[in-house]
Scaffold this motif. Structure first.
Motif, short mmCIF file in Angstrom:
data_model
loop_
_atom_site.label_atom_id
_atom_site.label_comp_id
_atom_site.label_asym_id
_atom_site.label_seq_id
_atom_site.Cartn_x
_atom_site.Cartn_y
_atom_site.Cartn_z
N GLN A 176 0.81 -1.21 0.00
CA GLN A 176 0.00 0.00 0.00
C GLN A 176 0.84 1.27 0.00
O GLN A 176 0.34 2.35 -0.23
N LYS A 177 2.15 1.12 0.32
CA LYS A 177 2.99 2.32 0.39
C LYS A 177 3.39 2.82 -0.98
O LYS A 177 3.77 3.97 -1.13
N THR A 178 3.37 1.92 -1.99
CA THR A 178 3.75 2.33 -3.34
C THR A 178 2.68 3.23 -3.94
O THR A 178 1.49 3.13 -3.62
N GLU A 179 3.12 4.09 -4.84
CA GLU A 179 2.18 5.00 -5.50
C GLU A 179 1.28 4.22 -6.44
O GLU A 179 1.74 3.35 -7.19
N PRO A 180 -0.02 4.48 -6.43
CA PRO A 180 -0.92 3.76 -7.35
C PRO A 180 -0.65 4.17 -8.79
O PRO A 180 -0.25 5.30 -9.08
N LEU A 181 -0.89 3.25 -9.69
CA LEU A 181 -0.70 3.51 -11.12
C LEU A 181 -1.82 4.43 -11.62
O LEU A 181 -2.97 4.34 -11.17
N PHE A 182 -1.46 5.28 -12.54
CA PHE A 182 -2.43 6.22 -13.11
C PHE A 182 -2.35 6.14 -14.62
O PHE A 182 -1.26 6.21 -15.21
#
Length: 581
Positions: free
Chosen positions: A9-15
């Motif tokens: 959950q710490k990683t940035e979500p893909l956009f």
């Protein structure tokens, strides 16, 4: 089957921005001219290149026909782009077949078309499933869902399943509508409205085939035929909009100016406008105004002006790329916002200059005051040149009245300088010109009736009356000063006196006082009472008709008259006229 791995959950979500990606690709590689074959070839090359980059390509062998599986955790957005271009390739092939089927009676084109659309919908569904399984941004998931529903709607439409097609189109249109309302980016907003315009004809046709007569426009059909899935999406979209509002509480600022309402969607621009309005409200509450307070407000409006110009530039670029039915409304709102900001900026600058002029007037620096009035008139011209100002009749009348008033004030200041230079004729000419401006301003004020409540600069009847009194006082003061200094009857003084009387409206240069008894002169000279020596005038003589009557008059005989004269005697008795016997 391998168990799914836990996503960090710490990683940035893909956009992924599906609309921007496919629109840029379509407009760059063929679809600007409806060349679907070129776009299909581009998508095929792009898929092959992405597979090579992501190391998903297989050796060219007839025995190897199974694709490599995707990793359990996707950390690169290009995995998502791979499915997008696969779907676009199948969709472009379907549109190419549709063009060919329009000129052919062969049913194989339509059959092949449906197969390609089904393949495109399958790739889009796989993309949606992948986004829901991986750490992908919520807005991106909804964007992919709208794209998937569009392709599935096209498939159902070609299969003549109009109820299912209508449901898919309504879902996609609702998502794009919410994106357009909550998005502050001009290009994204234009793309959303363009996608809605593409879907709207299909919605109306499906409603026609289903014999739905609730309304002729797509918006009314969407409102009355929303499915349960749309209600579920409403909660998700509301959550996304709420998260966006937490970033800036003043986003989506609604403004009403001169009975026109417009929205400010750009967060930074809305924040700048809000700060400028707060500074203005603080100034209005103060009893005494200084130039420092005006400078603070002007700096805030200048920041808003810079951001608004940037937004206008972005909107122009966005509408050049993608045009929609609502692009004109968005551009109109931006122009109205720009006019609102510029009006406040220039009006506050004029108020600052007026405050400076009142301060300098005590010191008697007339030339500095004239320079300030020049700046005021220049700023008034800038306001006049703003968009949508000349279309507003009331605002145009207010600006005209205000300009005439400030022109009259400037003429009065210039007249004072000429008066100090002992140039009474020029001074009186300027006073007369200022009076003309005041008369025109009074007529303009009567046409306007009253200034709008949103107007910062207001001219009242009292202001015009006070200015008119100052013009009248300056006129008589200038004349009195001149006559006190040039009271003699020299030739130069006479000439200047005639000029002064003309400028004052008392022209007695022709004729004397006895010929102008109804005029009150400013000074009485000795040589202007009567004309001396008198002027030559014609004298009355005997009437002409006497000469005509002389031809018909009988006079006594001249001989008889001579005899009577000679027979008269002299002497004493002759004096009494006594005749001798």
């Amino acid at each position: 089957m391998a168990e799914p791995m836990e996503v960090d959950q710490k990683t940035e979500p893909l956009f992924v921005d599906v609309l921007s990606l496919i629109n840029e690709s379509r407009m760059t590689y063929g679809l600007r001219n409806e060349d679907y074959q070129r776009y299909r070839e581009y998508c095929a090359n792009r898929v092959r290149r992405l597979r090579q980059i992501l190391k998903l390509s297989q050796p060219n062998s007839k025995k190897t026909n199974v694709q490599k599986p995707l990793p359990a955790v996707v950390t690169d957005v290009r995995y998502l782009q791979l499915f997008i271009y696969e779907s676009e390739r199948a969709w472009a092939y379907a549109m190419e077949l549709k063009q060919e089927s329009a000129n052919s009676m062969d049913t194989r084109y339509h059959y092949h078309l449906i197969k390609r659309l089904k393949r495109a919908a399958q790739y889009a569904q796989q993309l949606l499933d992948l986004c829901q399984q991986q750490n992908v941004d919520a807005r991106s998931i909804l964007d992919v869902k709208a794209y998937t529903n569009v392709l599935r709607g096209y498939l159902s439409f070609e299969q003549q399943n109009f109820q299912e097609a209508l449901n898919h189109f309504i879902i996609a249109s609702y998502i794009y509508e919410q994106f357009a309302e909550t998005n502050s980016n001009a290009e994204q907003e234009a793309l959303c409205y363009s996608a809605i315009d593409e879907i709207a004809p299909n919605i109306r046709f499906c409603a026609y085939k289903m014999q739905i007569s609730d309304g002729q426009d797509a918006e009314s059909i969407i409102k009355k035929h929303r499915s349960k899935e749309v209600d579920d999406l409403e909660a998700e979209l509301a959550k996304i909009a709420q998260n966006d509002k937490k970033k800036n509480a003043r986003s989506m600022l609604m403004l009403t100016w001169r009975d026109k309402e417009f929205a400010v969607k750009n967060e930074s621009l809305a924040d700048a406008v809000h700060k400028a309005r707060e500074a203005r409200s603080k100034l209005d509450k103060m009893s005494e105004m200084t130039t420092g307070l005006f400078d603070e407000i002007i700096s805030e409006w200048a920041k808003a002006e810079k951001l608004c110009k940037k937004a206008l530039k972005e909107n122009k670029q966005a509408t050049a790329k993608v045009a929609s039915s609502r692009s004109a409304k968005v551009t109109e709102d931006l122009n109205q916002l720009f006019t609102f900001i510029e009006y406040n900026l220039y009006s506050t600058t004029i108020q600052r200059d007026l405050c400076k002029a009142r301060t300098i007037e005590k010191d008697g620096r007339l030339q500095e005051i004239i320079r300030l009035y020049d700046e005021i008139l220049k700023n008034a011209e800038y306001i006049w040149e703003l968009p949508q100002v000349k279309d507003d009749i009331s605002l145009d009348g207010e600006l005209q009245t205000m300009t005439l008033y400030y022109k009259a004030c400037r003429c009065v200041q210039v007249a004072l300088i000429y008066d100090n230079m002992k140039k009474t004729a020029e001074s009186l000419a300027l006073y007369q010109k200022a009076q003309n401006y005041v008369v025109q301003a009074k007529k303009g004020l009567s046409d306007v009736r009253s200034f709008d409540k949103d107007s910062i600069l207001k001219i009242s009847e009292k202001d015009l009356t006070d200015l008119e009194e100052s013009i009248r006082a300056g006129t008589w003061k200038a004349r009195a000063a001149w006559y006190l200094e040039h009271g003699n009857s020299s030739s130069n003084a006479d000439d200047e006196s005639n000029i002064v009387d003309k400028m004052s409206g008392l022209d007695i240069s022709e004729g004397t006082l006895i010929d102008n008894l109804d005029t009150y002169p400013s000074i009485i000279r000795k040589d202007m009472l009567i004309d001396f020596p008198p002027k030559f005038e014609p004298v009355a003589c005997k009437p002409f008709y006497f000469d005509l009557a002389a031809n018909f008059v009988k006079y006594p005989d001249q001989a008889l008259h001579d005899r009577t004269k000679s027979s008269s005697s002299g002497g004493f008795w002759g004096l009494f006229g006594r005749k001798q016997k």
